[in-house]
Design a protein around this motif. Structure first.
Motif, mmCIF file in Angstrom:
data_model
loop_
_atom_site.group_PDB
_atom_site.id
_atom_site.type_symbol
_atom_site.label_atom_id
_atom_site.label_comp_id
_atom_site.label_asym_id
_atom_site.label_seq_id
_atom_site.Cartn_x
_atom_site.Cartn_y
_atom_site.Cartn_z
ATOM 1 N N ASP A 22 0.835 13.920 3.660
ATOM 2 C CA ASP A 22 2.262 13.635 3.454
ATOM 3 C C ASP A 22 3.126 14.875 3.680
ATOM 4 O OD1 ASP A 22 1.420 11.097 2.557
ATOM 5 O OD2 ASP A 22 1.189 11.854 0.513
ATOM 6 N N SER B 127 0.562 8.451 -6.972
ATOM 7 C CA SER B 127 -0.230 7.277 -6.590
ATOM 8 C C SER B 127 -1.307 7.638 -5.565
ATOM 9 C CB SER B 127 0.686 6.193 -6.024
ATOM 10 O OG SER B 127 -0.068 5.113 -5.524
ATOM 11 N N ASP B 128 -2.415 6.899 -5.602
ATOM 12 C CA ASP B 128 -3.467 7.054 -4.601
ATOM 13 C C ASP B 128 -3.127 6.320 -3.310
ATOM 14 O OD1 ASP B 128 -5.004 8.559 -6.338
ATOM 15 O OD2 ASP B 128 -6.032 6.790 -7.162
ATOM 16 N N ASP B 129 -2.126 5.459 -3.380
ATOM 17 C CA ASP B 129 -1.727 4.685 -2.210
ATOM 18 C C ASP B 129 -0.729 5.490 -1.379
ATOM 19 O OD1 ASP B 129 -1.502 2.097 -0.687
ATOM 20 O OD2 ASP B 129 0.586 2.343 -1.300
ATOM 21 N N ALA B 130 -1.062 5.722 -0.105
ATOM 22 C CA ALA B 130 -0.234 6.565 0.757
ATOM 23 C C ALA B 130 1.165 5.988 0.952
ATOM 24 C CB ALA B 130 -0.909 6.745 2.119
ATOM 25 N N GLU B 131 1.265 4.695 1.142
ATOM 26 C CA GLU B 131 2.582 4.083 1.371
ATOM 27 C C GLU B 131 3.483 4.226 0.144
ATOM 28 O OE1 GLU B 131 2.425 0.133 2.806
ATOM 29 O OE2 GLU B 131 1.390 0.659 4.662
ATOM 30 N N THR B 132 2.883 4.125 -1.037
ATOM 31 C CA THR B 132 3.664 4.293 -2.264
ATOM 32 C C THR B 132 4.228 5.707 -2.346
ATOM 33 O OG1 THR B 132 2.298 2.659 -3.411
ATOM 34 C CG2 THR B 132 3.583 4.159 -4.786
ATOM 35 N N ARG B 133 3.391 6.698 -2.037
ATOM 36 C CA ARG B 133 3.854 8.090 -2.068
ATOM 37 C C ARG B 133 4.969 8.317 -1.042
ATOM 38 N NH1 ARG B 133 -1.665 9.073 -1.825
ATOM 39 N NH2 ARG B 133 -1.435 9.943 0.278
ATOM 40 N N ARG C 21 8.908 -2.937 -2.398
ATOM 41 C CA ARG C 21 8.940 -1.577 -2.937
ATOM 42 C C ARG C 21 9.710 -0.618 -2.022
ATOM 43 N NH1 ARG C 21 3.552 -0.201 -3.048
ATOM 44 N NH2 ARG C 21 3.885 0.542 -0.935
ATOM 45 N N PRO D 148 4.912 -4.786 -4.236
ATOM 46 C CA PRO D 148 4.630 -4.041 -2.988
ATOM 47 C C PRO D 148 5.458 -4.518 -1.812
ATOM 48 C CG PRO D 148 2.594 -4.654 -4.105
ATOM 49 C CD PRO D 148 3.700 -5.384 -4.814
#
Length: 644
Positions: A323, A288-294, A260, A257
């Motif tokens: 997003d 992904s459920d993680d906003a930053e990952t998306r 990333r 992370p």
């Protein structure tokens, strides 16, 4: 580095093999001092007693262990035992002295460069000049070092590792003169701690063919994902050397992370050759459920352009969520399928989706417009949602060669009931140039409503020819009449024109002065509010006198607003002390209303050091027992700031 070389054959063999002049040879029992330049750029010094087929070094030397074959040696040079230089170099090096004229030094540098490797004994002096303060001499010296060959590499690397940016740039040029060996020697700079030195290394390896840089790919990957100022250089080199291999390494970093974001953006910048490796993990990140990952995945996919087409369906799905803006931006960069998806999304029943899609459609350059985009924007300018209309107007701002249907729709939107939409429309029309004049004149001639005033504001934003001065005068008159109108909505529209023009309203100064001197309090109040807004007026000299009159007048409301405007008005430095004295008069104990005095104190505080003439009046205000606590506190704060 000094070593002692032990050999077994005569010095005559040295003369025959390496071309020394017989007159320079001084063989004796202790051998001959020499400087040996190796083909890898290293330079060793020692005593040569002969030339065997291999050159061996004693166990106390600093040279690499083992023996050096004659093939390892690039050049062997005599070192005069009395410290002197060979006859052909001595006068040229002497000409480099600081006391000589720059032209003479430049000629000597050029002649040394022309001698090439035979002038290597001049390397130390040229390196000193390359660090000097004369920029022309320093640049020429660094370039000359490059002509002297591999023996100059250590000196050039030392310059690159130094603190002088100019010397670093010059040394890079010197290495480039050496060629491939010079570039190869700076690979070690990639491991330097200082960013600027690493960047020099990243630039330098660009001279090497990709086939010779495979070994540095892991280090380049680390630099590329670091996210510092050298990352872009590292990405550029990876894209040139081995994009697919780099992508495989970077994909493994996506699981971290902390790195990333840098890793995903690096994947996107590697270009189409990395898509096959990068696309699957980035598409997985979209789920992904993680906003930053998306978000990281969306931003990276947008960089791939058309090659990211397989991700379009998921990006379209993301348009309606949190997003949406980023997804639309990415779709706008994906030619073909991406833009087609935006066109569909622009007709979505959800206003937020339409808004985001329209804001990222390629419109501004004619060659980027796809079929149907003009019709879609025309419809969007009359959409039921103000945000959609605003997005459509924004998309047309600074557009080249606006099609006639879209021009008509945009000018027609000047009458939009939503003020925020109208402001964007005025800015968009005002950016179109001469092509907008004819439709704007038609609106200017219309009776009543807000559209003519907004058209006048747009006309004053156009860069028109001198022969169109009459049109500009008409626009000025229309706005001037609006700001003094008895009709409050029309008056408000006129003041909006002032605000929307910001620093381009010098022609409206007379209208503003008339409003400030108007008998109607509401007209004066509107003018004072506009004057007090920072950045609205380009120059306040023409209205400063009127504000002073109002500040000294009997109306407390107008006086306090006038003083506030005086403090906000752009005041040239030479006039600030005079303004400070005027404001000091207003705060003297003379029965002035506290509201006026408070605004005067605040205005003094904005003058900085120029407020010194107001110090006695401020001190008197602080000492006066009748001064309110609020006013005293403000005056003390201003005094502290001035004295500081």
């Amino acid at each position: 580095m000094r070593v002692r070389a032990f050999v077994a054959v005569s010095f005559a063999a040295l003369v025959a093999s390496f071309g020394f002049a017989a007159s320079a040879a001084r063989a004796d029992d202790d051998g001959v001092p020499v400087r040996i330049t190796l083909k890898d750029g290293r330079v060793v010094e020692g005593v040569l007693r002969g030339v065997p087929s291999r050159l061996g070094f004693d166990e106390n030397g600093e040279a690499p262990p083992g023996e050096l074959a004659r093939d390892d040696v690039w050049r062997i040079e005599l070192i005069p035992t009395d410290g002197s230089l060979p006859p052909d170099l001595a006068p040229l090096v002497a000409a480099l002295d600081d006391g000589n004229a720059p032209a003479e030094r430049m000629r000597a540098i050029e002649q040394l460069a022309m001698k090439g490797r035979s002038a290597s004994l001049a390397i130390p002096r040229l390196a000193e000049l390359a660090r000097g303060t004369d920029p022309r001499v320093a640049q020429a010296a660094a370039r000359a070092l490059g002509f002297l060959g591999e023996g100059a590499i250590p000196s050039l690397l030392e310059l690159i590792r130094g603190d002088d940016p100019a010397a670093r740039r010059n040394a890079m040029g010197g290495l480039q003169e050496i060629g491939e060996a010079g570039a190869a020697s700076i690979i070690t700079l990639l491991d330097e701690e200082r960013p600027e030195v690493r960047e020099a290394g990243l630039q330098g390896i660009g001279w090497l063919p990709p086939g010779k840089l495979q070994g540095v790919v892991p280090r380049l990957v680390e630099l590329a994902v670091a996210g510092d100022r050298g990352s872009q250089l590292a990405v550029r080199q990876l894209a040139r050397i081995a994009p697919a291999a780099a992508a495989e390494r970077i994909v493994a970093i996506l699981a971290d992370p902390a790195r990333r974001r840098g890793a995903s953006m690096t994947l996107g910048r590697l270009g189409p050759k990395a898509v096959e490796v990068a696309l699957p993990p980035l598409q997985a990140m979209l789920e992904s459920d993680d906003a930053e990952t998306r978000i990281d995945a969306i931003n990276a996919l947008g960089l791939f352009g058309e090659a990211a087409a397989p991700a379009v369906p998921k990006l379209v799905e993301l348009l309606a969520g949190s997003d949406g803006t980023r997804a639309a931006s990415a779709l706008g960069r994906i030619e073909g399928a991406g833009v087609a998806a935006l066109l569909v999304a622009a007709g979505d029943e959800r206003a937020e989706v339409r808004r985001v899609a329209i804001s990222h459609l390629p419109v501004r350059r004619p060659e980027d417009r796809v079929e149907g985009v003009v019709e879609l924007l025309v419809a969007a300018l009359s959409d039921e949602d103000a945000g959609v209309r605003r997005a459509a107007a924004t998309a047309t701002t600074f557009t080249k060669d606006l099609p006639a249907p879209l021009m008509r729709a945009l000018v027609g939107a000047l009458g939009d009931a939503d003020v925020s939409v109208a402001q964007v429309v005025v800015r968009a029309v005002g950016s179109l140039g001469a092509a907008a004049v004819k439709p704007l004149v038609a609106v200017l001639d219309a009776e009543g409503g807000s559209a003519p005033i907004r058209a006048a504001s747009a006309i004053l934003q156009l860069d028109l020819a001198d022969e169109q001065a009459e049109l500009r005068a008409r626009a000025v008159d229309l706005i001037g009449a609006a700001v003094v109108a008895s009709d409050a909505p029309r008056r408000a529209e006129g003041w909006r024109a002032f605000r929307w023009l910001r620093g381009r309203n010098a022609e409206l100064a007379d209208a503003l002065v008339a409003a400030l001197r108007h008998d109607d309090h509401d007209v004066r109040a509107g003018a004072l509010r506009v004057v007090a807004e920072p950045g609205v007026l380009p120059d306040g000299a023409s209205i400063r006198a009127v504000l002073v009159e109002l500040a000294r007048g009997e109306s407390v409301a107008s006086a306090s607003q006038a003083v506030r405007a005086l403090g906000a008005l752009p005041t040239p430095a030479p006039e600030r002390e005079a303004l400070a004295r005027l404001l000091a008069e207003l705060i003297a104990p003379n029965g002035r209303d506290p509201a006026v005095v408070l605004e005067a104190v605040r205005a003094i505080g904005r003058l900085g050091e120029a407020a010194a003439p107001a110090i006695p009046a401020l001190e008197a205000l602080v000492a006066d027992e009748a001064t309110s606590p609020l006013l005293r506190e403000q005056a003390e704060r201003v005094l502290t700031a001035i004295r500081r």
